[in-house]
Design an enzyme around this catalytic site. Structure first.
Site, PDB file in Angstrom:
ATOM      1  N   MET A  88       0.857  -1.190   0.000  1.00 17.60           N
ATOM      2  CA  MET A  88       0.000   0.000   0.000  1.00 17.60           C
ATOM      3  C   MET A  88       0.890   1.236   0.000  1.00 17.60           C
ATOM      4  SD  MET A  88      -3.368  -0.026  -0.124  1.00 17.60           S
ATOM      5  CE  MET A  88      -3.651  -1.630   0.614  1.00 17.60           C
ATOM      6  N   HIS A  89       0.644   2.139  -0.982  1.00 16.64           N
ATOM      7  CA  HIS A  89       1.523   3.315  -1.036  1.00 16.64           C
ATOM      8  C   HIS A  89       0.867   4.559  -1.622  1.00 16.64           C
ATOM      9  CE1 HIS A  89       1.826   2.022  -5.231  1.00 16.64           C
ATOM     10  NE2 HIS A  89       2.281   3.225  -5.508  1.00 16.64           N
ATOM     11  N   ARG A  90      -0.319   4.464  -2.197  1.00 14.66           N
ATOM     12  CA  ARG A  90      -0.897   5.633  -2.869  1.00 14.66           C
ATOM     13  C   ARG A  90      -1.352   6.667  -1.850  1.00 14.66           C
ATOM     14  NH1 ARG A  90      -1.107   5.338  -8.207  1.00 14.66           N
ATOM     15  NH2 ARG A  90      -0.869   3.267  -9.130  1.00 14.66           N
ATOM     16  N   ARG A 106       6.936   5.737   1.745  1.00 13.06           N
ATOM     17  CA  ARG A 106       5.881   6.730   1.965  1.00 13.06           C
ATOM     18  C   ARG A 106       4.933   6.262   3.070  1.00 13.06           C
ATOM     19  NH1 ARG A 106       3.725  10.348  -2.161  1.00 13.06           N
ATOM     20  NH2 ARG A 106       2.105  11.600  -1.157  1.00 13.06           N
ATOM     21  N   ASP A 119      -2.546  -1.449  -3.880  1.00 11.01           N
ATOM     22  CA  ASP A 119      -3.086  -0.323  -4.648  1.00 11.01           C
ATOM     23  C   ASP A 119      -2.159  -0.015  -5.823  1.00 11.01           C
ATOM     24  OD1 ASP A 119      -0.950   0.830  -3.313  1.00 11.01           O
ATOM     25  OD2 ASP A 119      -2.138   2.285  -2.196  1.00 11.01           O
TER      26      ASP A 119
END
Length: 375
Positions: free
Chosen positions: A204-206, A239, A283
């Site tokens: 998950m990074h968005r 992130r 994502d």
């Protein structure tokens, strides 16, 4: 014919690697790699270069950190200097990161031909910076290489001249096909102490998912719920780690029973983990495609996807707004044996880069038939 291949972020390596090899196999093509350094971690970049059998980039632009607008200016200035030195015939860009659009713009302004690989993909979500990058790069490109039918439809609807568009398949799958066995030989599962189909793999990074405390709370709730059924392996994107630390949630996550937090993985390690997961939760755009090819169930936390073939033909499901309750229901369906069976999309066969190299060679002979697009 000289081609400059642009790499801006780690996923670009998996796409440029087969292209660079295919170009070098053509006696009349000189191929060079330009790494803008847009997303740069020396250790991970070195791992990807080594694992994908790539040479060190011919140029490293060392893009300054900052907002997409700031990076756009910096990359354009530095790439312009490279064009002045190299005087290439083509600039090839892949995907939809800031470097993709920045280098395409500079090339077009210099009168250098632009090829865009993964053209025509559209999510319909204009809040995503990547969507703007895709649309603008496709307007600039002289030749557009498409991965799926939706890309052809989108470009036709946007009025892109059909003679510029080629349906060639997916270069990301070229790398997967080439390195699948090598990834299996690493035995990453044994090293982590997990068994095939007995764990959930999470990425998950968005920004829409990880940049707010509300989004991270939802993610934490879901992870805690999943871990009651299967172990969760979670390679944490820089992130995401920064956001978890900012909102003081890292402690809660790391202390959740059944959750294994990992550093970002190399390409081969992650491929091995992905192939043997009970389900992949993500994502990421590329992971949707890779799981479709591997026939591994995938749950994507996005309202839409620019890769609809992964839903229509593949194993991918969309879950909007990171809703833990809806997601858990779908995950339990998969874990209890009710996953849908997917199919490999047309031309996702490991030969896409060769098709692109052949097309570009033939186009170079017929260059007068296509007019460069200047911006």
């Amino acid at each position: 014919m000289k081609i400059l291949n642009v790499v801006g972020a780690r996923p670009n390596f998996m796409k440029v690697a087969p292209l660079h090899r295919a170009f070098l196999a053509q006696p009349d093509i000189q191929s060079k790699i330009i790494h803008t350094g847009q997303h740069y971690d020396r250790q991970l970049s070195d791992i990807f270069i080594r694992q994908l059998d790539l040479p060190q980039p011919d140029y490293f632009l060392n893009a300054l950190p900052g907002s997409p607008a700031q990076q756009m200016v910096d990359i354009r200035q530095k790439f312009d200097a490279v064009l002045c030195i190299e005087q290439p015939d083509w600039v090839l860009v892949v995907g939809d990161v800031t470097s993709t659009l920045a280098c395409a713009r500079v090339a077009a302004q210099r009168g250098v031909w632009v090829a865009h690989v993964e053209a025509g993909l559209r999510s319909g979500d204009c809040r995503m910076p990547e969507e703007f990058n895709r649309i603008e790069t496709d307007r600039i490109a002289d030749v557009l290489f498409v991965t799926e039918q939706a890309g052809l439809d989108n470009l036709r609807n946007e009025g892109i001249a059909p003679e510029k568009v080629f349906f060639v398949g997916n270069v990301l799958i070229d790398s997967l096909v080439r390195y699948r066995q090598k990834a299996a030989e690493l035995n990453t599962l044994a090293w982590l102490g997990v068994c095939p189909q007995q764990y959930v793999l999470l990425t998950m990074h968005r920004p829409t998912n990880v940049d707010t405390e509300t989004g991270l709370e939802k993610l934490l709730q879901l992870v805690q719920a999943i871990a009651q059924h299967k172990p969760v392996l979670f390679p944490i994107h820089p992130r995401t780690r920064a956001s978890l630390t900012q909102f003081d949630l890292m402690g809660r996550l790391s202390s959740t029973p059944g959750v294994r937090l990992l550093e970002p993985q190399g390409y081969l390690e992650f491929l091995n983990l992905m192939e043997h997961a009970a389900i992949v939760i993500t994502d990421s755009g590329g992971v949707q495609e890779e799981t479709t090819y591997l026939n591994v169930p995938c749950l994507t936390f996005r309202n839409s996807t620019e890769r609809p073939v992964t839903v229509d033909l593949g194993t991918n499901h969309l879950v909007a707004d990171l809703d833990p309750e809806t997601a858990l229901k779908k995950i339990l369906d998969v874990l209890e044996g009710r996953a849908k069976t997917g199919r490999i999309p047309p031309l996702w066969d490991g030969q896409t880069a060769s098709r692109i190299a052949q097309i570009m060679t033939s186009l170079d002979v017929k260059r007068q038939s296509i007019q460069p697009v200047l911006t």
